[in-house]
Design an enzyme around this catalytic site. Structure first.
Site, PDB file in Angstrom:
ATOM      1  N   ASP A 106       0.864  -1.181   0.000  1.00  0.00           N
ATOM      2  CA  ASP A 106       0.000   0.000   0.000  1.00  0.00           C
ATOM      3  C   ASP A 106       0.896   1.225   0.000  1.00  0.00           C
ATOM      4  O   ASP A 106       1.685   1.434   0.942  1.00  0.00           O
ATOM      5  CB  ASP A 106      -0.904  -0.015   1.242  1.00  0.00           C
ATOM      6  CG  ASP A 106      -1.987   1.057   1.194  1.00  0.00           C
ATOM      7  OD1 ASP A 106      -1.896   1.944   0.324  1.00  0.00           O
ATOM      8  OD2 ASP A 106      -2.906   1.010   2.017  1.00  0.00           O
ATOM      9  N   ILE A 107       0.828   2.036  -1.051  1.00  0.00           N
ATOM     10  CA  ILE A 107       1.659   3.238  -1.121  1.00  0.00           C
ATOM     11  C   ILE A 107       1.192   4.220  -0.046  1.00  0.00           C
ATOM     12  O   ILE A 107       0.009   4.553   0.045  1.00  0.00           O
ATOM     13  CB  ILE A 107       1.584   3.888  -2.507  1.00  0.00           C
ATOM     14  CG1 ILE A 107       2.051   2.905  -3.574  1.00  0.00           C
ATOM     15  CG2 ILE A 107       2.443   5.157  -2.557  1.00  0.00           C
ATOM     16  CD1 ILE A 107       1.970   3.432  -4.988  1.00  0.00           C
ATOM     17  N   ASN A 114      -1.478  12.970  -5.332  1.00  0.00           N
ATOM     18  CA  ASN A 114      -2.511  13.458  -6.251  1.00  0.00           C
ATOM     19  C   ASN A 114      -2.922  14.888  -5.926  1.00  0.00           C
ATOM     20  O   ASN A 114      -3.120  15.713  -6.826  1.00  0.00           O
ATOM     21  CB  ASN A 114      -3.736  12.544  -6.190  1.00  0.00           C
ATOM     22  CG  ASN A 114      -3.514  11.222  -6.903  1.00  0.00           C
ATOM     23  OD1 ASN A 114      -2.769  11.157  -7.875  1.00  0.00           O
ATOM     24  ND2 ASN A 114      -4.158  10.180  -6.417  1.00  0.00           N
ATOM     25  N   HIS A 119      -3.594  14.317 -10.664  1.00  0.00           N
ATOM     26  CA  HIS A 119      -3.749  12.894 -10.964  1.00  0.00           C
ATOM     27  C   HIS A 119      -2.843  12.392 -12.091  1.00  0.00           C
ATOM     28  O   HIS A 119      -2.389  11.236 -12.033  1.00  0.00           O
ATOM     29  CB  HIS A 119      -5.214  12.587 -11.271  1.00  0.00           C
ATOM     30  CG  HIS A 119      -6.082  12.610 -10.050  1.00  0.00           C
ATOM     31  ND1 HIS A 119      -6.208  11.540  -9.198  1.00  0.00           N
ATOM     32  CD2 HIS A 119      -6.851  13.600  -9.527  1.00  0.00           C
ATOM     33  CE1 HIS A 119      -7.027  11.848  -8.208  1.00  0.00           C
ATOM     34  NE2 HIS A 119      -7.435  13.096  -8.382  1.00  0.00           N
ATOM     35  N   ASP A 123      -0.610   9.163 -11.672  1.00  0.00           N
ATOM     36  CA  ASP A 123      -0.597   8.022 -12.593  1.00  0.00           C
ATOM     37  C   ASP A 123       0.832   7.666 -13.000  1.00  0.00           C
ATOM     38  O   ASP A 123       1.195   6.488 -13.084  1.00  0.00           O
ATOM     39  CB  ASP A 123      -1.422   8.338 -13.835  1.00  0.00           C
ATOM     40  CG  ASP A 123      -2.923   8.369 -13.560  1.00  0.00           C
ATOM     41  OD1 ASP A 123      -3.335   7.919 -12.470  1.00  0.00           O
ATOM     42  OD2 ASP A 123      -3.673   8.822 -14.439  1.00  0.00           O
ATOM     43  N   GLU A 149      -4.111   2.415  -4.926  1.00  0.00           N
ATOM     44  CA  GLU A 149      -2.667   2.365  -4.687  1.00  0.00           C
ATOM     45  C   GLU A 149      -2.276   1.102  -3.927  1.00  0.00           C
ATOM     46  O   GLU A 149      -1.256   1.054  -3.249  1.00  0.00           O
ATOM     47  CB  GLU A 149      -2.201   3.606  -3.919  1.00  0.00           C
ATOM     48  CG  GLU A 149      -2.743   3.750  -2.521  1.00  0.00           C
ATOM     49  CD  GLU A 149      -4.106   4.442  -2.441  1.00  0.00           C
ATOM     50  OE1 GLU A 149      -4.541   4.718  -1.316  1.00  0.00           O
ATOM     51  OE2 GLU A 149      -4.725   4.696  -3.491  1.00  0.00           O
ATOM     52  N   ARG A 169      12.514  -6.552   0.583  1.00  0.00           N
ATOM     53  CA  ARG A 169      13.026  -6.127  -0.719  1.00  0.00           C
ATOM     54  C   ARG A 169      12.032  -5.216  -1.428  1.00  0.00           C
ATOM     55  O   ARG A 169      12.428  -4.234  -2.075  1.00  0.00           O
ATOM     56  CB  ARG A 169      13.335  -7.349  -1.595  1.00  0.00           C
ATOM     57  CG  ARG A 169      14.520  -8.160  -1.150  1.00  0.00           C
ATOM     58  CD  ARG A 169      15.095  -9.019  -2.280  1.00  0.00           C
ATOM     59  NE  ARG A 169      14.079  -9.828  -2.927  1.00  0.00           N
ATOM     60  CZ  ARG A 169      13.704 -11.035  -2.542  1.00  0.00           C
ATOM     61  NH1 ARG A 169      14.265 -11.586  -1.474  1.00  0.00           N
ATOM     62  NH2 ARG A 169      12.784 -11.722  -3.195  1.00  0.00           N
TER      63      ARG A 169
END
Length: 204
Positions: A106-107, A114, A119, A123, A149, A169
């Site tokens: 999960d970013i 954004n 946006h 992207d 995300e 990693r």
């Protein structure tokens, strides 16, 4: 049932006393010829169509397949494909008595990207994010986008120790990512939270 290429794009179909029979069109056959466009019915419910494809047809079919199973932006597999593939991967792991790792990424605070840059930039970050992950993952690993995300990695034959190493990693890979869209501006950086679990089938 045997199928032999007869030349001139024709197939010879031979039924070796199958229980439910072989049909070309509506006609039951023990031997029959298939030409491009013909349909053969095997048993009670399986229908096959014999078709020849040139290079253009193959490219078109591949693109149509990718459109059904891949995310349009990142080219990672989509949520539907992941949902369909997970039971198959679990069954494969059980049959082969091999562990299967599932890692969720999960970013962090992606909404801020954004909001701050728009946006289109968000992207571009997602595209670069997936590209970096694919370069790190093995060819047999599956990368899927399951949310805005949120991404999942399926890694075959990876036990709990390997899952921990994979998660680290992945985390480091994202932390080292630099997305440079304007040489006059500093690159955009993101981090990701990563969790992983390993399913290890019982070994007799």
């Amino acid at each position: 049932i045997l199928v032999r290429l007869q030349g001139d794009d024709t197939l010879l179909v031979i039924d070796r006393d199958s229980t439910n029979g072989t049909f070309i069109g509506q006609r039951r056959v023990t031997e029959g010829y298939l030409r491009p466009g013909d349909k053969v019915i095997l048993g009670l419910s399986s229908v096959l169509r014999y078709e020849l494809q040139d290079g253009i047809d193959q490219v078109y079919q591949r693109r149509m397949h990718d459109a059904r199973v891949r995310d349009w932006l990142t080219n990672a597999f989509n949520r539907r494909f992941f949902d369909d593939q997970l039971p198959a991967e679990l069954s494969y792991a059980e049959r082969q008595k091999q562990p299967l790792t599932v890692a969720l990424l999960d970013i962090d605070h992606f909404k801020r990207v954004n909001d701050a840059f728009g946006h289109p930039v968000g992207d571009a970050v997602l595209v670069a994010f997936c590209k970096a992950l694919r370069q790190m993952l093995r060819a047999e690993d599956l990368l899927a986008r399951v949310g805005g995300e949120e991404f999942i990695v399926l890694a075959r034959n990876t036990d709990l120790t390997g899952a921990e190493q994979l998660a680290e990693r992945l985390r480091v890979c994202v932390s080292e990512l630099r997305v440079e869209l304007d040489p006059k501006e500093p690159p955009i950086r993101v981090t990701a939270s990563v969790g992983a679990v390993s399913v290890e089938p019982h070994r007799p």
